[in-house]
Design an enzyme around this catalytic site. Structure first.
Site, short mmCIF file in Angstrom:
data_model
loop_
_atom_site.label_atom_id
_atom_site.label_comp_id
_atom_site.label_asym_id
_atom_site.label_seq_id
_atom_site.Cartn_x
_atom_site.Cartn_y
_atom_site.Cartn_z
N LYS A 1 0.78 -1.26 -0.04
CA LYS A 1 -0.12 -0.01 0.01
C LYS A 1 0.75 1.23 0.00
O LYS A 1 2.27 1.38 0.50
CB LYS A 1 -0.79 0.24 1.37
CG LYS A 1 -2.06 -1.00 1.37
CD LYS A 1 -2.58 -0.70 2.50
CE LYS A 1 -3.76 -1.83 2.86
NZ LYS A 1 -4.95 -1.86 1.90
N ARG B 1 -9.79 -11.82 2.43
CA ARG B 1 -10.48 -12.97 1.96
C ARG B 1 -9.77 -14.29 2.10
O ARG B 1 -10.37 -15.52 2.28
CB ARG B 1 -10.86 -12.62 0.54
CG ARG B 1 -9.96 -12.54 -0.58
CD ARG B 1 -10.28 -11.94 -1.60
NE ARG B 1 -10.56 -10.21 -1.78
CZ ARG B 1 -10.74 -9.57 -2.72
NH1 ARG B 1 -11.19 -9.90 -3.60
NH2 ARG B 1 -10.88 -8.35 -2.41
N1 BES Z 1 -7.92 -3.85 4.74
C1 BES Z 1 -8.01 -3.65 3.40
C2 BES Z 1 -9.49 -2.92 3.02
C3 BES Z 1 -9.75 -1.59 3.84
C4 BES Z 1 -9.40 -0.38 3.07
C5 BES Z 1 -10.12 -1.13 5.00
C6 BES Z 1 -9.67 0.99 3.63
C7 BES Z 1 -10.30 -0.32 5.67
C8 BES Z 1 -10.04 0.82 4.83
C9 BES Z 1 -8.17 -4.73 2.23
O1 BES Z 1 -7.06 -5.88 2.98
C10 BES Z 1 -7.49 -4.51 1.06
O2 BES Z 1 -6.53 -3.91 1.03
N2 BES Z 1 -8.35 -4.50 0.14
C11 BES Z 1 -8.04 -4.13 -1.19
C12 BES Z 1 -8.75 -5.21 -2.29
C13 BES Z 1 -8.07 -5.05 -3.57
C14 BES Z 1 -6.47 -5.33 -3.60
C15 BES Z 1 -8.75 -6.09 -4.47
C16 BES Z 1 -8.49 -2.90 -1.61
O3 BES Z 1 -9.82 -2.78 -1.24
O4 BES Z 1 -8.13 -2.01 -2.14
MN MN Z 2 -5.28 -5.57 2.26
#
Ligand code: BES
Ligand code: MN
Ligand code: ZN
Length: 507
Positions: free
Chosen positions: A286, A360
């Site tokens: 990230k 997931r």
């Molecule tokens: N933990 C994050 C989702 C999240 C984002 C929680 C903002 C709280 C605030 C999750 O693990 C994630 O990173 N999801 C990705 C999925 C994508 C790579 C398909 C996302 O939402 O960008």
């Molecule tokens: Mn994530």
């Protein structure tokens, strides 16, 4: 401050007492008079003409509009023993449940800004008449007694020692029922704050091992059975998703299994909570700004654990099982690579094409294992996707489900507390983008509808059982301080899960 100290702080509950008395007969140290916007005559004070006149004058001068979060402190006149304050409750309708909690929170937060002994609250007639209002208001006040400054040297929130609720005598008033409601409210608020504190803990203080310990040490004494699997057991049990995600960190994963048999006869409700104690994204790293709040990524696990705490403390007659996969998502030398294929607990193979879609992967194992034990239904809570925030904003959780009755029960519980959910579709075509060339599926879909493809992924692991998935990525975290909330973890849906337990006799 270390995590032990935080743990002590979070079980602190405020003392709440009930007094049934006419307003004119009370003259306490600090009297707070909550007022609805509709309550133009300030009927709460009608029985005391001099007080009533004084307060009405303030209203008429526009000094006090009774909005949520408004608090006007007045200094005593000769006939008053102590201080007097007007507190705004906002408009009574619509959304009474949500406003009640917010008004309570705002009121308590304002008053909790300095140390106080006893606060007396004159509960207006209309608040007693509206079902659930007093419960939500009290939960808000009690929850507001903990701030987010876990690690601050100087306290900035003080717990009011005693909150006295004063209700005027009236026909049909059931003292025992009111006392029960107040007790429930204070227990549930304590659990909300436990969840908030767990989320607010720094990632270094809630490694999977430590978090499992905190959960064990809080729930085991309440009669919840708590089993913790270490990394070896996790490997033996073939939780391939949890192993894959945890490969990138030195902090070993944990799988926490909870069981509360308040009603041993009934088939269980399985509650699954995502417990990523820090989500860096892994090799699909990230950007720094998106990582800042990623200690919140164990909110699902915290909320499930906290709901068990409340349900066990209240001794509710339900049969609940909890499944909390705990891990960090990091970039260590052994981290998952793009293209790696994991074999999940239920045998499905998953091609990892984005290591940031880790939630997931760990939920897949937890759901599969939960489904093997044949519960009546499964509910999972997870900070799963940023896409859900895009769809519904920061205050509303995405709700997905494969069975009408279970969805309706969750929606009802959510309406009782004002913790909002909104249903999103689960149509079959949304599973298309999850197809992989090499494995049974991949862990990301296409560019659009990310919250839905994530839910479709989870659906592959619930064994066709009745199931609801709540994507709480938005409402589990509050970005900023406001009059009605503190920044940080919110404990979103602890209250609704307890309402769900209260409403059911069987599961
Ligand atoms: N933990 C994050 C989702 C999240 C984002 C929680 C903002 C709280 C605030 C999750 O693990 C994630 O990173 N999801 C990705 C999925 C994508 C790579 C398909 C996302 O939402 O960008
Ligand atoms: Mn994530
Ligand atoms: Zn995550």
């Amino acid at each position: 401050m270390d995590a032990d100290t935080c743990f002590l702080e979070l079980v602190r509950i405020m003392q709440i007492t009930l007094e049934i008395a006419r307003f004119v007969d009370v003259n306490p140290e600090f009297l707070v008079i909550p007022v609805f916007e509709e309550d133009l005559d300030l009927q709460a004070t009608a029985s005391d003409p001099s007080r009533g006149t004084r307060l009405r004058a303030l209203r008429e001068a526009g000094e006090f509009k009774a909005g949520v979060g408004e608090l006007l402190v007045l200094y005593p006149e000769s006939q008053d023993r102590g201080k007097l304050a007007l507190a705004g409750l906002g408009k009574q309708a619509p959304n009474a449940s949500r406003k009640a909690f917010q008004a309570g929170y705002a009121l308590g937060k304002r008053l909790g800004g300095r140390s106080r002994e006893v606060i007396s609250l004159l509960i207006p007639q209309a608040a007693v008449a509206e079902p659930g209002y007093l419960r939500n208001l009290t939960e808000g006040i009690a929850a507001s007694q903990a701030g987010s400054g876990l690690y601050k040297k100087e306290a900035e929130r003080f717990t009011i020692r005693e909150l006295q609720l004063i209700i005027p005598p009236q026909d049909g008033l059931d003292r025992a029922a009111l006392e029960r409601e107040i007790h429930q409210a204070s227990v549930v608020a304590g659990s909300v704050n436990w969840a908030r504190n767990l989320v607010n803990l720094a990632p270094q203080d809630k490694t999977p091992r430590r978090l499992a310990e905190l959960i064990h040490d809080t729930l085991a004494p309440l009669g919840v059975s708590v089993e913790v699997w270490d990394e070896e057991r996790i490997a033996r049990e073939r939780l391939g998703g949890l192993l894959g995600v945890s490969a990138g960190t030195d902090a070993p994963p944990r799988m926490v299994l909870l069981e509360w048999k308040g009603n041993p006869e009934s088939p269980a409700l399985a509650l699954v909570g995502k417990g990523v104690t820090f989500d860096s994204g892994g090799l699909s790293l990230k950007p720094s700004a998106s990582m800042e709040d990623m200690k919140c990524d164990m909110s699902g696990a915290a909320v499930v654990a906290a709901a068990f705490q409340a349900v066990a403390t209240l001794g509710l007659p339900v049969h609940w099982r909890g499944y909390l996969p705990l891990t960090e998502n990091m970039t260590g030398a052994h981290a998952m690579k793009l293209g790696d294929v994991l074999t999940m607990r239920n045998g499905l193979t998953v091609e990892v094409l984005n290591t940031d879609a880790e939630g997931r992967l760990i939920l897949a194992d937890a759901l599969s294992y939960a489904a093997e034990q044949k519960p009546a239904a499964i509910v999972d809570l997870a900070t799963l996707t940023g896409a859900c925030l895009v769809a519904l904003g920061t205050k509303i959780a995405g709700l997905f489900g494969n069975q009408q009755e279970l969805k309706a029960r969750i929606q009802q519980a959510s309406e009782q507390t004002g913790e909002r959910v909104w249903e999103l579709p689960l149509d079959d075509d949304f599973a298309e983008p999850l197809k992989s060339h090499f494995a049974d599926c991949k862990n990301i879909g296409g560019k659009w509808g990310g919250a839905i493809t994530a839910a479709k992924f989870l659906e592959k692991f619930v064994g066709g059982l009745p199931w609801v998935h709540l994507d709480i990525a938005g409402p589990s975290w509050s970005e900023s301080d406001s009059s009605t909330a503190d920044a940080g973890g919110t404990g979103f849906f602890v209250r609704s899960l307890v309402r769900l337990a209260e409403s059911s006799r069987s599961a």
